[in-house]
Design an enzyme around this catalytic site. Structure first.
Site, PDB file in Angstrom:
ATOM      1  N   SER A 138       1.699  -7.406  -0.529  1.00 31.50           N
ATOM      2  CA  SER A 138       2.602  -8.523   0.083  1.00 31.50           C
ATOM      3  C   SER A 138       2.111  -9.926   0.040  1.00 31.50           C
ATOM      4  O   SER A 138       2.624 -10.884   0.612  1.00 31.50           O
ATOM      5  CB  SER A 138       2.681  -7.996   1.503  1.00 31.50           C
ATOM      6  OG  SER A 138       1.716  -8.073   2.282  1.00 31.50           O
ATOM      7  N   THR A 147       0.947  -1.107  -0.050  1.00 33.10           N
ATOM      8  CA  THR A 147      -0.026   0.173   0.042  1.00 33.10           C
ATOM      9  C   THR A 147       0.653   1.313   0.153  1.00 33.10           C
ATOM     10  O   THR A 147       0.537   2.346  -0.736  1.00 33.10           O
ATOM     11  CB  THR A 147      -0.665  -0.120   1.338  1.00 33.10           C
ATOM     12  OG1 THR A 147      -1.624  -1.035   1.036  1.00 33.10           O
ATOM     13  CG2 THR A 147      -1.628   1.130   1.605  1.00 33.10           C
ATOM     14  N   THR A 169       1.615  -4.481   4.356  1.00 30.65           N
ATOM     15  CA  THR A 169       1.344  -4.433   5.920  1.00 30.65           C
ATOM     16  C   THR A 169       0.763  -6.001   6.412  1.00 30.65           C
ATOM     17  O   THR A 169       1.087  -6.414   7.363  1.00 30.65           O
ATOM     18  CB  THR A 169       0.595  -3.514   6.438  1.00 30.65           C
ATOM     19  OG1 THR A 169      -0.445  -3.402   6.034  1.00 30.65           O
ATOM     20  CG2 THR A 169       1.310  -2.161   6.775  1.00 30.65           C
ATOM     21  N   ASP A 170       0.317  -6.684   5.376  1.00 31.29           N
ATOM     22  CA  ASP A 170      -0.747  -7.895   5.465  1.00 31.29           C
ATOM     23  C   ASP A 170       0.160  -8.864   5.946  1.00 31.29           C
ATOM     24  O   ASP A 170      -0.142  -9.616   6.790  1.00 31.29           O
ATOM     25  CB  ASP A 170      -1.488  -8.108   4.310  1.00 31.29           C
ATOM     26  CG  ASP A 170      -2.436  -7.219   3.766  1.00 31.29           C
ATOM     27  OD1 ASP A 170      -2.880  -6.300   4.806  1.00 31.29           O
ATOM     28  OD2 ASP A 170      -3.086  -7.360   2.997  1.00 31.29           O
TER      29      ASP A 170
HETATM   30  N1  ASP Z   1      -2.805  -5.523   0.812  1.00 31.84           N
HETATM   31  C1  ASP Z   1      -1.764  -4.692   0.970  1.00 31.84           C
HETATM   32  C2  ASP Z   1      -0.440  -5.276   1.138  1.00 31.84           C
HETATM   33  O1  ASP Z   1      -0.256  -6.006   2.091  1.00 31.84           O
HETATM   34  C3  ASP Z   1      -1.882  -3.912   2.427  1.00 31.84           C
HETATM   35  C4  ASP Z   1      -0.457  -3.111   2.839  1.00 31.84           C
HETATM   36  O2  ASP Z   1       0.343  -2.862   1.953  1.00 31.84           O
HETATM   37  O3  ASP Z   1      -0.822  -2.657   3.950  1.00 31.84           O
HETATM   38  O4  ASP Z   1       0.373  -5.182   0.327  1.00 31.84           O
END
Ligand code: ASP
Length: 324
Positions: free
Chosen positions: A53, A11, A85-86
């Site tokens: 991710s 993200t 973050t996932d």
């Molecule tokens: N879906 C995104 C990922 O993990 C969420 C993020 O980046 O926070 O790439």
């Protein structure tokens, strides 16, 4: 003093909201250019992969750790990794288990993408670079810098699907904070020796995770364990499963390491309190390995790395006694 930034998408690097939503497209140079104050800090940027991710793999992270290690050997003070973050609680822990250097390796990401009001990516990136450059952050292994907090990779969890305060270390609290740009560390947990992993063996080492639920279907277990070398069970509360699961898990534990964890998100599985069939004492008697304070996701990372490093059952149990 210089910090190397490796970018892996997520993200923090997403843009272009259209009918299909944002996608990963910003480069590390573009991320860095959006951060007031970063131009004053020496930063080298290496774009590695631009993916959500959920696309990351153990192999990709192990390769990144090797590249980060080479950067440190070339004189970098520390390394920052941006990613989604996932999966960050898993990838940062994976990196922590193998990172051998005193230099900080700092993971960060963002919850609000750059097209939204108040994106958190720039502040998180600046904080992560400050941590990576800080002498006080040396010898702490892999760290996660988000929301002006500094967490140990081994303790941190993603606890909320959208909040910018999503990262927390429920069992330990943050190791420190970034306050007015200063890195303030409050506590320094001892590090464990890095694990040795054979990347080729890793490809053939699969570990399953099953979270028990009320009135669960024990027939799922055999299918889940088929073709795998290890299993993590996320039990109720302090490490309990429905009674029908106890003999099934015991039979699996005769064939492969089966690690008992808690699905609650914080706290430890117990060792010697409850006595019913399917309780922690019963499962340990049947050969399950106590995961201690490790949550199911981190236990799965550790178990797969141990098996990929050639550990036998006793070696797995000893490692969980140390890390859990
Ligand atoms: N879906 C995104 C990922 O993990 C969420 C993020 O980046 O926070 O790439």
């Amino acid at each position: 003093m210089s910090v190397v930034l490796f970018t892996l998408g997520g993200t923090i690097a997403m843009a272009g909201a259209g009918p299909t939503g944002v996608v990963t497209r910003l480069t590390g140079a573009e991320l860095a250019a959006a951060v007031p104050g970063l131009a004053d800090l020496p930063l080298q940027v290496r774009d590695v992969q631009a993916v959500p991710s959920a696309d990351l793999t153990y192999r990709r992270i192990l390769d990144l750790v090797a590249e980060a290690g080479a950067a440190v050997a070339d004189g970098a003070t520390g390394v920052v990794v941006t990613q989604g973050t996932d999966t960050l609680e898993e990838t940062a822990f994976l990196a922590d288990l193998v990172w051998p250097h005193p230099a900080p390796l700092v993971f960060t990401g963002a919850m609000r993408n750059p097209t939204l009001a108040g994106p958190d990516g720039p502040a998180n990136l600046l904080a992560a670079v400050r941590v990576a450059a800080a002498p006080a952050a040396r010898d702490l292994g892999v760290l996660v810098a988000v929301n002006d907090e500094i967490h140990a990779a081994r303790y941190v969890r993603k606890t909320h699907s959208t909040s910018t305060a999503t990262f927390a270390s429920p069992n330990a609290g943050p190791l420190g904070h970034v306050i007015e740009g200063e890195v303030r560390l409050l506590t320094r947990p001892a590090r464990h020796a890095p694990l040795a992993v054979d990347p080729d063996r890793l490809a053939n080492t699969r570990v399953a995770l099953h979270t028990v639920t009320v009135d669960d279907d024990v027939a799922l277990l055999d299918a889940l364990a088929h073709g795998r070398q290890g299993l993590v069970v996320a039990g109720f509360g302090v490490g309990h499963v429905p009674p029908a699961f106890a003999p099934a898990l015991g039979a699996l534990a005769d064939r492969m390491p089966v690690v008992l964890t808690s699905r609650t998100g914080a706290g430890s599985v117990l060792r010697h309190t409850y006595g019913a069939v399917g309780s922690e004492t019963d499962l340990q008697r049947r050969g399950l390995i106590n995961g201690g304070l490790l949550d199911p996701y981190k236990a799965k990372v550790l178990l797969r790395l141990l098996l990929a490093g050639g550990a036998d059952r006793a070696g797995v149990a000893a490692a969980f006694a140390r890390h859990g």
